[in-house]
Design a protein around this motif. Sequence first.
Motif, PDB file in Angstrom:
ATOM      1  N   PHE A 101       0.862  -1.173   0.000  1.00 48.66           N
ATOM      2  CA  PHE A 101       0.000   0.000   0.000  1.00 48.66           C
ATOM      3  C   PHE A 101       0.903   1.229   0.000  1.00 48.66           C
ATOM      4  N   TYR A 102       0.590   2.229   0.788  1.00 47.13           N
ATOM      5  CA  TYR A 102       1.451   3.406   0.892  1.00 47.13           C
ATOM      6  C   TYR A 102       1.291   4.029   2.273  1.00 47.13           C
ATOM      7  N   GLY A 103       2.212   4.909   2.612  1.00 46.23           N
ATOM      8  CA  GLY A 103       2.100   5.684   3.839  1.00 46.23           C
ATOM      9  C   GLY A 103       1.691   7.100   3.487  1.00 46.23           C
ATOM     10  N   TRP A 104       1.157   7.828   4.448  1.00 44.62           N
ATOM     11  CA  TRP A 104       0.645   9.162   4.126  1.00 44.62           C
ATOM     12  C   TRP A 104       0.865  10.154   5.256  1.00 44.62           C
ATOM     13  N   VAL A 105       0.931  11.416   4.860  1.00 47.19           N
ATOM     14  CA  VAL A 105       0.852  12.544   5.789  1.00 47.19           C
ATOM     15  C   VAL A 105      -0.176  13.488   5.184  1.00 47.19           C
ATOM     16  N   PHE A 106      -1.363  13.522   5.779  1.00 45.17           N
ATOM     17  CA  PHE A 106      -2.469  14.322   5.263  1.00 45.17           C
ATOM     18  C   PHE A 106      -2.827  15.410   6.274  1.00 45.17           C
ATOM     19  N   PRO A 107      -3.060  16.632   5.817  1.00 40.57           N
ATOM     20  CA  PRO A 107      -3.425  17.710   6.747  1.00 40.57           C
ATOM     21  C   PRO A 107      -4.878  17.622   7.187  1.00 40.57           C
ATOM     22  N   LYS A 108      -5.111  17.871   8.475  1.00 34.97           N
ATOM     23  CA  LYS A 108      -6.460  17.963   9.034  1.00 34.97           C
ATOM     24  C   LYS A 108      -6.666  19.400   9.511  1.00 34.97           C
ATOM     25  N   CYS A 109      -7.620  19.598  10.396  1.00 34.75           N
ATOM     26  CA  CYS A 109      -7.936  20.970  10.808  1.00 34.75           C
ATOM     27  C   CYS A 109      -6.757  21.630  11.524  1.00 34.75           C
ATOM     28  N   ASP A 110      -6.282  21.049  12.627  1.00 31.81           N
ATOM     29  CA  ASP A 110      -5.172  21.635  13.374  1.00 31.81           C
ATOM     30  C   ASP A 110      -4.066  20.617  13.611  1.00 31.81           C
ATOM     31  N   HIS A 111      -4.031  19.563  12.783  1.00 31.60           N
ATOM     32  CA  HIS A 111      -3.041  18.513  12.939  1.00 31.60           C
ATOM     33  C   HIS A 111      -2.877  17.780  11.612  1.00 31.60           C
ATOM     34  N   VAL A 112      -1.962  16.820  11.587  1.00 30.24           N
ATOM     35  CA  VAL A 112      -1.800  15.975  10.410  1.00 30.24           C
ATOM     36  C   VAL A 112      -2.109  14.535  10.789  1.00 30.24           C
ATOM     37  N   ALA A 113      -2.563  13.772   9.808  1.00 29.96           N
ATOM     38  CA  ALA A 113      -2.762  12.336   9.984  1.00 29.96           C
ATOM     39  C   ALA A 113      -1.575  11.639   9.334  1.00 29.96           C
ATOM     40  N   VAL A 114      -0.851  10.860  10.112  1.00 22.96           N
ATOM     41  CA  VAL A 114       0.325  10.144   9.625  1.00 22.96           C
ATOM     42  C   VAL A 114       0.036   8.658   9.768  1.00 22.96           C
ATOM     43  N   GLY A 115       0.011   7.930   8.648  1.00 21.29           N
ATOM     44  CA  GLY A 115      -0.391   6.536   8.762  1.00 21.29           C
ATOM     45  C   GLY A 115       0.106   5.658   7.645  1.00 21.29           C
ATOM     46  N   THR A 116      -0.297   4.399   7.722  1.00 20.92           N
ATOM     47  CA  THR A 116       0.072   3.396   6.736  1.00 20.92           C
ATOM     48  C   THR A 116      -1.008   2.330   6.696  1.00 20.92           C
ATOM     49  N   GLY A 117      -0.929   1.470   5.690  1.00 18.46           N
ATOM     50  CA  GLY A 117      -1.878   0.374   5.581  1.00 18.46           C
ATOM     51  C   GLY A 117      -1.188  -0.846   5.011  1.00 18.46           C
ATOM     52  N   THR A 118      -1.644  -2.037   5.397  1.00 22.10           N
ATOM     53  CA  THR A 118      -1.033  -3.263   4.903  1.00 22.10           C
ATOM     54  C   THR A 118      -1.936  -4.451   5.191  1.00 22.10           C
ATOM     55  N   VAL A 119      -1.744  -5.524   4.422  1.00 18.71           N
ATOM     56  CA  VAL A 119      -2.448  -6.771   4.703  1.00 18.71           C
ATOM     57  C   VAL A 119      -1.591  -7.676   5.577  1.00 18.71           C
ATOM     58  N   CYS A 120      -0.416  -7.214   5.957  1.00 20.36           N
ATOM     59  CA  CYS A 120       0.475  -8.013   6.800  1.00 20.36           C
ATOM     60  C   CYS A 120      -0.112  -8.192   8.202  1.00 20.36           C
ATOM     61  N   ALA A 121       0.533  -9.034   8.981  1.00 18.55           N
ATOM     62  CA  ALA A 121       0.081  -9.284  10.343  1.00 18.55           C
ATOM     63  C   ALA A 121       0.177  -8.012  11.184  1.00 18.55           C
ATOM     64  N   LYS A 122      -0.670  -7.925  12.195  1.00 19.85           N
ATOM     65  CA  LYS A 122      -0.741  -6.732  13.028  1.00 19.85           C
ATOM     66  C   LYS A 122       0.602  -6.298  13.619  1.00 19.85           C
ATOM     67  N   PRO A 123       1.458  -7.235  14.082  1.00 18.77           N
ATOM     68  CA  PRO A 123       2.736  -6.788  14.664  1.00 18.77           C
ATOM     69  C   PRO A 123       3.591  -5.961  13.715  1.00 18.77           C
ATOM     70  N   GLU A 124       3.387  -6.129  12.400  1.00 18.95           N
ATOM     71  CA  GLU A 124       4.178  -5.382  11.432  1.00 18.95           C
ATOM     72  C   GLU A 124       3.808  -3.900  11.398  1.00 18.95           C
ATOM     73  N   ILE A 125       2.603  -3.575  11.846  1.00 20.23           N
ATOM     74  CA  ILE A 125       2.116  -2.202  11.747  1.00 20.23           C
ATOM     75  C   ILE A 125       3.038  -1.226  12.475  1.00 20.23           C
ATOM     76  N   LYS A 126       3.491  -1.590  13.664  1.00 16.74           N
ATOM     77  CA  LYS A 126       4.346  -0.676  14.427  1.00 16.74           C
ATOM     78  C   LYS A 126       5.641  -0.383  13.678  1.00 16.74           C
ATOM     79  N   ARG A 127       6.216  -1.415  13.069  1.00 18.79           N
ATOM     80  CA  ARG A 127       7.454  -1.210  12.312  1.00 18.79           C
ATOM     81  C   ARG A 127       7.206  -0.302  11.111  1.00 18.79           C
ATOM     82  N   LEU A 128       6.101  -0.522  10.408  1.00 21.68           N
ATOM     83  CA  LEU A 128       5.782   0.296   9.235  1.00 21.68           C
ATOM     84  C   LEU A 128       5.487   1.738   9.638  1.00 21.68           C
TER      85      LEU A 128
END
Length: 426
Positions: free
Chosen positions: A210-237
């Motif tokens: 998938f991809y990672g993102w930095v998207f602007p919100k009202c007074d903050h940014v959303a920084v995230g990622t997505g994957t079909v991998c196992a949940k433990p991988e999310i923290k590393r990504l």
Amino acid sequence: MVTMGAATCHSPARFAVSCSSNSSASAATGRPLRVAVVGGGPAGASAAEALASSGAQAFLVERSPAGAKPCGGAIPLCMVDEFAIPRELVDRRVTRMRVLSPSNLAADFSRALPPGAHIPMLRREVLDSFLRRRAADAGATLVPGLRGVLEVDAVVGADGANSRVAREVGAGDYTTAIAFQERIRLPDAAMGYYDDLAEMYVGGDVSPDFYGWVFPKCDHVAVGTGTVCAKPEIKRLQTAIRARAGPKIAGGQVIKVEAHPIPEHPRPRRVVGRVALVGDAAGYVTRCSGEGIYFAAKSGRLCGQAMAEEWARTGAVTEAGLKRGYLRRWDDEYLLMFRFLDLLQQVFYGGNAGREALVEMCADEYVQRRTFESYLYKRMVPGEPLGELRLLWRTVASMMRCGVLGREVERLRRVERQARELQLRV
């Protein structure tokens, strides 16, 4: 739970919804159509509004009205007018987009943005609350997870990727990915950098599929990622996407952490009897971009309209009618788009070489123009013959430069050699 004859389905609201076994006879008495809509996101709220506006009794069930699905928050420009989204709900108007490759090659994806156009960014909790209020204003009854029994003529399952409605009626399974994001409040100077800028990062370090993102919100940014991998991988990504964004988000304060499953493809059965699935419950999220808000709202509206139209015409809601009035309309309008974006993901997200080629192509003005035509206005417009020919050539050239085509040719050669060796042995 949802009861249809001998079938029983537990809704997230933990109360019983009974589908009447004699809805046509009830319709003959002149009473309005009664529908339970399970899930109060854009899909459910739009379905409830469409039903209530047609005169039906719509019961919108949402057990967590204060919550919202973690989401980048981007919507296509056409949705603002099509769904009458008030301008004040839009937090940011993105006019600059930057896509960064695994090697941090940056492509400015804004040069072909039409004059005056932008990508509206909003918060899901704000949008969802507004859509539910509007459904209530149209006449829908909001049910905040009350216990009891509710007898209805049909059910709309809008309860997300882990839809219990879908599971109980045997709609089939599908692969889900995990979307994870942190909302980070940045210092004023850093927030100014993201005032009208959205960034997307591709690479095996931030997401293998998938991809990672930095998207602007009202007074903050959303920084995230997505994957079909196992949940433990999310923290590393997630650590990797924060590292890639680096000093641009340094000094920020995490104000919220969110995670939620998102579907990878449509569910095998989206209509079962008088139960219809919409939004994430139906699997309406594009694999290449992860977009789902517009498709959720549109599918909910189409489904609600189809139920109301069939009831007005025949005095009943049937599986055949829902497939004809809802699914056929949906597939005719969007199935090709979903398949095309699925193909793009398979071609370009398989490895870092493909991602480098993707970013290289994103710098092309014709690619940008075609992308904006499709994304902003949700239509597949035929391309210019000469432009499409140039695009094909540039795609092949980019893939060759990045090694994708070469590796694929070598793989096919190995398969061919193995086949010849097998023939010789035989």
